[in-house]
Motif scaffolding. Structure first.
Motif, PDB file in Angstrom:
ATOM      1  N   VAL A  80      -8.495  -6.913 -61.581  1.00  0.00           N
ATOM      2  CA  VAL A  80      -9.792  -7.573 -61.432  1.00  0.00           C
ATOM      3  C   VAL A  80     -10.203  -8.238 -62.734  1.00  0.00           C
ATOM      4  CG1 VAL A  80     -12.248  -7.255 -60.930  1.00  0.00           C
ATOM      5  CG2 VAL A  80     -10.526  -5.955 -59.649  1.00  0.00           C
ATOM      6  N   GLY A  81     -10.092  -7.497 -63.866  1.00  0.00           N
ATOM      7  CA  GLY A  81     -10.514  -8.084 -65.120  1.00  0.00           C
ATOM      8  C   GLY A  81     -10.176  -7.241 -66.330  1.00  0.00           C
ATOM      9  N   ILE A  82     -10.381  -7.863 -67.496  1.00  0.00           N
ATOM     10  CA  ILE A  82     -10.195  -7.191 -68.777  1.00  0.00           C
ATOM     11  C   ILE A  82     -11.487  -7.354 -69.558  1.00  0.00           C
ATOM     12  CG2 ILE A  82      -8.890  -7.153 -70.941  1.00  0.00           C
ATOM     13  CD1 ILE A  82      -6.505  -8.270 -69.340  1.00  0.00           C
ATOM     14  N   TYR A  83     -12.019  -6.240 -70.022  1.00  0.00           N
ATOM     15  CA  TYR A  83     -13.325  -6.204 -70.691  1.00  0.00           C
ATOM     16  C   TYR A  83     -13.111  -5.713 -72.120  1.00  0.00           C
ATOM     17  CZ  TYR A  83     -14.721  -6.699 -65.891  1.00  0.00           C
ATOM     18  OH  TYR A  83     -14.861  -7.175 -64.606  1.00  0.00           O
ATOM     19  N   SER A  84     -13.381  -6.599 -73.087  1.00  0.00           N
ATOM     20  CA  SER A  84     -13.107  -6.260 -74.483  1.00  0.00           C
ATOM     21  C   SER A  84     -14.180  -6.800 -75.427  1.00  0.00           C
ATOM     22  CB  SER A  84     -11.730  -6.790 -74.892  1.00  0.00           C
ATOM     23  OG  SER A  84     -11.696  -8.199 -74.753  1.00  0.00           O
ATOM     24  N   ASP A  85     -15.395  -6.901 -74.963  1.00  0.00           N
ATOM     25  CA  ASP A  85     -16.480  -7.446 -75.769  1.00  0.00           C
ATOM     26  C   ASP A  85     -16.749  -6.540 -76.971  1.00  0.00           C
ATOM     27  OD1 ASP A  85     -18.893  -8.381 -76.826  1.00  0.00           O
ATOM     28  OD2 ASP A  85     -19.751  -8.800 -74.861  1.00  0.00           O
ATOM     29  N   PRO A  86     -16.559  -7.030 -78.200  1.00  0.00           N
ATOM     30  CA  PRO A  86     -16.775  -6.184 -79.379  1.00  0.00           C
ATOM     31  C   PRO A  86     -18.238  -5.794 -79.594  1.00  0.00           C
ATOM     32  CG  PRO A  86     -16.250  -8.422 -80.041  1.00  0.00           C
ATOM     33  CD  PRO A  86     -16.079  -8.356 -78.552  1.00  0.00           C
ATOM     34  N   LYS A  87     -19.148  -6.424 -78.857  1.00  0.00           N
ATOM     35  CA  LYS A  87     -20.568  -6.036 -78.951  1.00  0.00           C
ATOM     36  C   LYS A  87     -20.851  -4.757 -78.163  1.00  0.00           C
ATOM     37  CE  LYS A  87     -21.750 -10.217 -77.808  1.00  0.00           C
ATOM     38  NZ  LYS A  87     -22.495 -11.383 -77.363  1.00  0.00           N
ATOM     39  N   HIS A  88     -19.898  -4.332 -77.320  1.00  0.00           N
ATOM     40  CA  HIS A  88     -20.048  -3.094 -76.557  1.00  0.00           C
ATOM     41  C   HIS A  88     -19.266  -1.995 -77.265  1.00  0.00           C
ATOM     42  CE1 HIS A  88     -19.389  -0.749 -72.539  1.00  0.00           C
ATOM     43  NE2 HIS A  88     -20.180  -0.112 -73.358  1.00  0.00           N
ATOM     44  N   VAL A  89     -19.977  -1.009 -77.785  1.00  0.00           N
ATOM     45  CA  VAL A  89     -19.328   0.140 -78.413  1.00  0.00           C
ATOM     46  C   VAL A  89     -19.781   1.420 -77.729  1.00  0.00           C
ATOM     47  CG1 VAL A  89     -18.973  -0.977 -80.652  1.00  0.00           C
ATOM     48  CG2 VAL A  89     -21.040   0.360 -80.263  1.00  0.00           C
ATOM     49  N   ILE A  90     -18.912   2.405 -77.758  1.00  0.00           N
ATOM     50  CA  ILE A  90     -19.160   3.685 -77.094  1.00  0.00           C
ATOM     51  C   ILE A  90     -19.021   4.783 -78.131  1.00  0.00           C
ATOM     52  CG2 ILE A  90     -18.425   5.218 -75.244  1.00  0.00           C
ATOM     53  CD1 ILE A  90     -16.928   2.537 -74.182  1.00  0.00           C
ATOM     54  N   HIS A  91     -20.106   5.527 -78.333  1.00  0.00           N
ATOM     55  CA  HIS A  91     -20.132   6.604 -79.324  1.00  0.00           C
ATOM     56  C   HIS A  91     -19.923   7.938 -78.617  1.00  0.00           C
ATOM     57  CE1 HIS A  91     -22.655   8.979 -82.486  1.00  0.00           C
ATOM     58  NE2 HIS A  91     -21.370   9.204 -82.605  1.00  0.00           N
ATOM     59  N   TYR A  92     -18.884   8.656 -79.032  1.00  0.00           N
ATOM     60  CA  TYR A  92     -18.618  10.001 -78.533  1.00  0.00           C
ATOM     61  C   TYR A  92     -19.116  10.974 -79.598  1.00  0.00           C
ATOM     62  CZ  TYR A  92     -15.816   7.702 -75.010  1.00  0.00           C
ATOM     63  OH  TYR A  92     -15.396   6.899 -73.963  1.00  0.00           O
ATOM     64  N   THR A  93     -20.198  11.665 -79.304  1.00  0.00           N
ATOM     65  CA  THR A  93     -20.844  12.504 -80.314  1.00  0.00           C
ATOM     66  C   THR A  93     -20.037  13.750 -80.666  1.00  0.00           C
ATOM     67  OG1 THR A  93     -22.155  13.695 -78.661  1.00  0.00           O
ATOM     68  CG2 THR A  93     -23.136  11.705 -79.629  1.00  0.00           C
ATOM     69  N   SER A  94     -19.121  14.166 -79.807  1.00  0.00           N
ATOM     70  CA  SER A  94     -18.349  15.387 -80.062  1.00  0.00           C
ATOM     71  C   SER A  94     -17.427  15.252 -81.269  1.00  0.00           C
ATOM     72  CB  SER A  94     -17.531  15.766 -78.827  1.00  0.00           C
ATOM     73  OG  SER A  94     -16.617  14.730 -78.516  1.00  0.00           O
ATOM     74  N   ASN A  95     -16.953  14.029 -81.527  1.00  0.00           N
ATOM     75  CA  ASN A  95     -16.003  13.859 -82.628  1.00  0.00           C
ATOM     76  C   ASN A  95     -16.315  12.663 -83.535  1.00  0.00           C
ATOM     77  OD1 ASN A  95     -15.285  11.705 -81.035  1.00  0.00           O
ATOM     78  ND2 ASN A  95     -13.207  12.420 -80.627  1.00  0.00           N
ATOM     79  N   GLY A  96     -17.419  11.983 -83.292  1.00  0.00           N
ATOM     80  CA  GLY A  96     -17.804  10.850 -84.127  1.00  0.00           C
ATOM     81  C   GLY A  96     -17.053   9.569 -83.844  1.00  0.00           C
ATOM     82  N   GLU A  97     -16.211   9.577 -82.824  1.00  0.00           N
ATOM     83  CA  GLU A  97     -15.486   8.361 -82.479  1.00  0.00           C
ATOM     84  C   GLU A  97     -16.454   7.315 -81.928  1.00  0.00           C
ATOM     85  OE1 GLU A  97     -11.853   6.756 -79.634  1.00  0.00           O
ATOM     86  OE2 GLU A  97     -12.651   8.769 -79.303  1.00  0.00           O
ATOM     87  N   VAL A  98     -16.279   6.079 -82.368  1.00  0.00           N
ATOM     88  CA  VAL A  98     -17.052   4.950 -81.850  1.00  0.00           C
ATOM     89  C   VAL A  98     -16.037   3.882 -81.444  1.00  0.00           C
ATOM     90  CG1 VAL A  98     -18.843   3.244 -82.289  1.00  0.00           C
ATOM     91  CG2 VAL A  98     -18.969   5.491 -83.416  1.00  0.00           C
ATOM     92  N   ARG A  99     -15.849   3.733 -80.137  1.00  0.00           N
ATOM     93  CA  ARG A  99     -14.830   2.826 -79.614  1.00  0.00           C
ATOM     94  C   ARG A  99     -15.395   1.442 -79.346  1.00  0.00           C
ATOM     95  NH1 ARG A  99     -11.984   6.270 -74.737  1.00  0.00           N
ATOM     96  NH2 ARG A  99     -11.302   7.988 -76.069  1.00  0.00           N
TER      97      ARG A  99
END
Length: 158
Positions: A80-99
């Motif tokens: 269907v599609g590929i979504y890679s907008d660098p303005k969208h980030v996801i913060h996982y608070t358990s380990n500090g990862e921000v994707r």
């Protein structure tokens, strides 16, 4: 358990420190209902999906993640599609990862299985599009569902 926090074009969002290819799978049953999960990490509704593991293909990850999160067996029908907008980030608070967002959206067909929850899905349901419209979803997920159901043969690059 840590939380997942999605940010879009937010100047106060933490800076991305990783990029992890992932998949979402839009699955409709024979009545046209959409397979949805209520995530345990942020309580939002979403399409099943997750990270692509080393050693597996996009298709294998999509089939595995759908089965793990919903109990439903699928075959992959189309991209269907590929979504890679660098303005969208996801913060996982358990380990500090921000994707930085990098998701491949596929459409799947049911081939078996029974609905069940997992440690990532507090609830699993088939929903009409009308029901989905009234659920709590991240805007990026709402966009993906719309693209998956619009019937277009054109692949989305977002």
């Amino acid at each position: 358990m840590g939380r997942r926090i999605d940010y879009y074009d937010d100047p106060h969002a933490p800076k991305a420190n990783s990029l992890v290819p992932s998949v979402n799978v839009a699955v409709e049953n024979d009545r046209g209902d959409i397979l949805m999960i209520r995530r345990t990490d942020n309580d939002n509704w979403a399409l099943p999906g997750g990270a692509i593991d080393l050693g597996e293909s996009v298709t294998q990850a999509a089939i595995r993640e759908t089965k793990e999160e919903t109990g439903i067996d699928v075959e992959i029908a189309k991209l269907v599609g590929i979504y890679s907008d660098p303005k969208h980030v996801i913060h996982y608070t358990s380990n500090g990862e921000v994707r930085q967002e990098f998701t491949i959206l596929l459409k799947g067909r049911v081939v078996g299985g029974d609905l069940r929850t997992s440690n990532e899905s507090a609830e699993v349901r088939w929903m009409t599009y009308r029901e989905v419209e009234h659920k709590r979803l991240d805007d990026s997920m709402r966009k993906r569902i719309k693209h998956a159901l619009d019937g277009s043969e054109t692949v989305v690059f977002d």
